[in-house]
Write a protein that holds these residues in place. Sequence first.
Motif, PDB file in Angstrom:
ATOM      1  N   THR A  35      36.730  47.182  41.666  1.00 37.75           N
ATOM      2  CA  THR A  35      37.528  46.658  40.484  1.00 37.75           C
ATOM      3  C   THR A  35      37.179  44.994  40.316  1.00 37.75           C
ATOM      4  O   THR A  35      37.009  44.563  39.210  1.00 37.75           O
ATOM      5  CB  THR A  35      39.124  46.789  40.859  1.00 37.75           C
ATOM      6  OG1 THR A  35      39.369  48.362  40.755  1.00 37.75           O
ATOM      7  CG2 THR A  35      39.866  46.279  39.568  1.00 37.75           C
TER       8      THR A  35
ATOM      9  N   SER B 188      35.773  43.275  37.035  1.00 40.00           N
ATOM     10  CA  SER B 188      36.111  42.437  36.465  1.00 40.00           C
ATOM     11  C   SER B 188      35.563  41.079  36.264  1.00 40.00           C
ATOM     12  O   SER B 188      35.408  40.356  35.367  1.00 40.00           O
ATOM     13  CB  SER B 188      37.825  41.945  36.776  1.00 40.00           C
ATOM     14  OG  SER B 188      37.652  41.565  37.838  1.00 40.00           O
TER      15      SER B 188
ATOM     16  N   ALA C 206      38.464  39.920  31.533  1.00 37.71           N
ATOM     17  CA  ALA C 206      38.447  40.402  33.230  1.00 37.71           C
ATOM     18  C   ALA C 206      40.081  41.101  33.325  1.00 37.71           C
ATOM     19  O   ALA C 206      40.076  41.926  34.192  1.00 37.71           O
ATOM     20  CB  ALA C 206      38.460  39.072  33.765  1.00 37.71           C
TER      21      ALA C 206
ATOM     22  N   ALA D  77      39.787  44.523  32.021  1.00 39.16           N
ATOM     23  CA  ALA D  77      38.989  45.217  33.057  1.00 39.16           C
ATOM     24  C   ALA D  77      39.626  45.875  34.289  1.00 39.16           C
ATOM     25  O   ALA D  77      39.649  47.037  34.623  1.00 39.16           O
ATOM     26  CB  ALA D  77      37.852  44.798  33.570  1.00 39.16           C
ATOM     27  N   VAL D  78      40.741  45.037  34.809  1.00 38.40           N
ATOM     28  CA  VAL D  78      41.428  45.316  35.949  1.00 38.40           C
ATOM     29  C   VAL D  78      42.574  46.240  35.500  1.00 38.40           C
ATOM     30  O   VAL D  78      42.707  47.277  36.201  1.00 38.40           O
ATOM     31  CB  VAL D  78      42.398  44.044  36.588  1.00 38.40           C
ATOM     32  CG1 VAL D  78      43.376  44.461  37.677  1.00 38.40           C
ATOM     33  CG2 VAL D  78      41.163  42.924  37.207  1.00 38.40           C
TER      34      VAL D  78
END
Length: 76
Positions: A10, A14, A49, A52-53
């Motif tokens: 992860t 990110s 970012a 994305a997480v």
Amino acid sequence: MFTKAFWTATGERSLRTGAQALVAALGLDTVGLIHADWGDGLSLAGGAALLAVLTAVATSGGTEGPGITETVRNRE
């Protein structure tokens, strides 16, 4: 979701997503398609970012990886 492999994958995802957003914002500024200074580019990269997480966490219920169809391989 509660494994080191998940968070390593992860974090990598990110970081890549943030870097891609920063390059895209500054690149589009360079060619005159948008106006984005470094502050705007970094804000966009940070937001990408973070998303994305959040996406990895939201899709972690059914697999071992940070995505719906991904499996993270442990290298121990």
